[in-house]
Write a protein that holds these residues in place. Structure first.
Motif, PDB file in Angstrom:
ATOM      1  N   LEU A 194       0.873  -1.164   0.000  1.00 29.42           N
ATOM      2  CA  LEU A 194       0.000   0.000   0.000  1.00 29.42           C
ATOM      3  C   LEU A 194       0.911   1.215   0.000  1.00 29.42           C
ATOM      4  O   LEU A 194       1.735   1.383   0.901  1.00 29.42           O
ATOM      5  CB  LEU A 194      -0.900   0.021   1.238  1.00 29.42           C
ATOM      6  CG  LEU A 194      -2.010  -1.029   1.321  1.00 29.42           C
ATOM      7  CD1 LEU A 194      -2.738  -0.921   2.656  1.00 29.42           C
ATOM      8  CD2 LEU A 194      -2.997  -0.874   0.165  1.00 29.42           C
ATOM      9  N   TYR A 272      -2.168   0.027  -4.601  1.00 27.92           N
ATOM     10  CA  TYR A 272      -2.601  -1.220  -3.977  1.00 27.92           C
ATOM     11  C   TYR A 272      -1.947  -2.432  -4.651  1.00 27.92           C
ATOM     12  O   TYR A 272      -1.595  -2.377  -5.835  1.00 27.92           O
ATOM     13  CB  TYR A 272      -4.122  -1.396  -4.115  1.00 27.92           C
ATOM     14  CG  TYR A 272      -4.928  -0.218  -3.674  1.00 27.92           C
ATOM     15  CD1 TYR A 272      -5.553  -0.211  -2.435  1.00 27.92           C
ATOM     16  CD2 TYR A 272      -5.074   0.904  -4.499  1.00 27.92           C
ATOM     17  CE1 TYR A 272      -6.308   0.878  -2.027  1.00 27.92           C
ATOM     18  CE2 TYR A 272      -5.816   1.996  -4.094  1.00 27.92           C
ATOM     19  CZ  TYR A 272      -6.428   1.986  -2.855  1.00 27.92           C
ATOM     20  OH  TYR A 272      -7.157   3.073  -2.445  1.00 27.92           O
ATOM     21  N   LEU A 285      -5.326  -7.921  -1.650  1.00 29.39           N
ATOM     22  CA  LEU A 285      -4.855  -7.422  -0.356  1.00 29.39           C
ATOM     23  C   LEU A 285      -4.392  -8.550   0.558  1.00 29.39           C
ATOM     24  O   LEU A 285      -4.909  -9.674   0.491  1.00 29.39           O
ATOM     25  CB  LEU A 285      -5.979  -6.642   0.324  1.00 29.39           C
ATOM     26  CG  LEU A 285      -6.442  -5.372  -0.417  1.00 29.39           C
ATOM     27  CD1 LEU A 285      -7.738  -4.848   0.195  1.00 29.39           C
ATOM     28  CD2 LEU A 285      -5.353  -4.307  -0.372  1.00 29.39           C
ATOM     29  N   ALA A 294      -8.031  -0.224   3.246  1.00 33.51           N
ATOM     30  CA  ALA A 294      -6.955   0.152   2.328  1.00 33.51           C
ATOM     31  C   ALA A 294      -7.242   1.492   1.668  1.00 33.51           C
ATOM     32  O   ALA A 294      -6.348   2.340   1.526  1.00 33.51           O
ATOM     33  CB  ALA A 294      -6.775  -0.934   1.277  1.00 33.51           C
TER      34      ALA A 294
END
Length: 367
Positions: A194, A272, A285, A294
């Motif tokens: 991230l 991401y 994720l 996120a």
């Protein structure tokens, strides 16, 4: 065999880095076919610039032994060009505002950017990307649009305008490439990250640093691992961004399943980990990190850029709003995407005036 077709718009540093790497790399993965030709069309207002770039890239491809051909043409009309070419992927590598102006031509305009944050240039970053996305939607809906102009915030603006965008390039993908090298990861190792455009520089608060996971385990010491890379000239990092983007695009048109880290996927803010399969993109994720968490994290850390697109509205945090209010008070409280053309016109006029003034020291403002 149907040739794969990638169109690249721009002739600046990012476009050149991308084109050079497209000439040198080959499709990878079990689905890739090195015998299927790839056509790269380079497009820019300056037809001479992309013609020269195409010539260099043809020579690089010849040395690499890759079946990649390069053509070039001036970009005069986005709609007619897309109607004729209908590429598999269209990549925007240009904008109306150079990120290097603060170094090459400092002025009161670059002082405003330093004071308000890079996000004050959002309308200028978005101008070309919006035109290209509109052209894709109108005449070439099968083309996947990839944006390299400030995608962490421009892509959410495109989404708010209901325009197509698959993802961005650069930023988090550049940082991920640097971190992979710092961790000495093998090709099969998974790195999830991230990270936002603001993380090209180290945050002042360690709690706002990039979050990364290697093969599912959190990575510690990220600031130290990225310190030497962040100290490199931005043009050197641009070369990494272009190389990572070339890998993405070649794998995308070859149908290879991709696990990587990208800015602005599906119009989301920030960057991401993602998975792309059969042309469909989804977040990838780590366990325990939700999509909502996120996105909220990227919005929070991204405030340092001085702009956000939240609930279909462009908003400025207090420091940026105060700096903008000194010049364009009626937009300092935010604006809606429908006002983009008007805001762009006013910001362009302001830039023209401020470029004529010297870059006096910027007053300190609280974030």
């Amino acid at each position: 065999m149907t040739p794969r077709h990638i169109a690249v718009v721009g002739s600046g540093a990012l476009a050149r880095a991308l084109a050079h790497s497209l000439a040198a790399l080959a499709p990878s993965g079990p689905a890739a076919r090195s015998d299927v030709p790839v056509t790269i069309t380079l497009l820019a207002r300056d037809g001479g610039a992309v013609a020269g770039l195409a010539r260099i890239c043809r020579a690089r491809a010849a040395v690499s032994g890759n079946r990649v051909s390069f053509t070039a043409e001036p970009l005069a009309d986005e709609v007619e060009t897309l109607r004729r070419l209908r590429p598999d992927v269209l990549v925007c590598c240009a904008s109306a505002q150079s990120p290097y102006e603060r170094v090459t031509a400092p002025s009161a305009w670059t002082r405003l950017i330093a004071e308000a944050g890079f996000g004050v240039t959002l309308p200028l970053q978005a101008t070309l990307a919006v035109r290209l996305a509109r052209a894709v939607a109108r005449v070439s809906p099968g083309t996947r649009f990839v944006n390299g102009a400030f995608p962490d915030v421009v892509n959410p603006l495109l989404a708010a305008l209901d325009l197509p965008v698959l993802c961005g390039i650069g930023n988090v993908s550049t940082l991920a490439a640097c971190l992979r090298a710092g961790l000495n990861l093998a090709a099969a190792d998974r790195l999830a990250m991230l990270g936002h455009h603001v993380h090209l520089a180290a945050p002042t608060d360690p709690a706002d640093e990039v979050m990364a996971w290697s093969n599912g385990s959190p990575v510690t010491g990220v600031t130290a691992l990225l310190a030497a890379d962040r100290a490199l000239p931005r043009r050197e990092l641009n070369a990494v961004a272009g190389h990572a983007a070339a890998r993405l695009l070649l794998d995308l048109v070859s149908g290879t399943e991709i696990h990587t880290n990208l800015p602005g996927p599906m119009g989301l803010p920030g960057g991401y980990p993602v998975r792309i399969s059969a042309g469909t993109i989804a977040l990838d994720l780590p366990a325990g990190i939700t999509r909502i968490a996120a996105v909220d994290w990227n919005l929070r850390v991204g405030r340092r850029d001085g702009v956000q697109v939240v609930d279909g509205r462009i908003e400025y945090p207090p420091a940026a709003a105060a700096a903008i209010a000194d010049h364009l008070p009626h937009i300092a409280d935010g604006w809606t995407p429908s006002a983009l053309d008007q805001v762009t016109e006013e910001l362009t006029a302001l830039r023209g005036r401020l470029r004529l003034a010297p870059p006096a020291p910027a007053p300190a403002r609280l974030a």
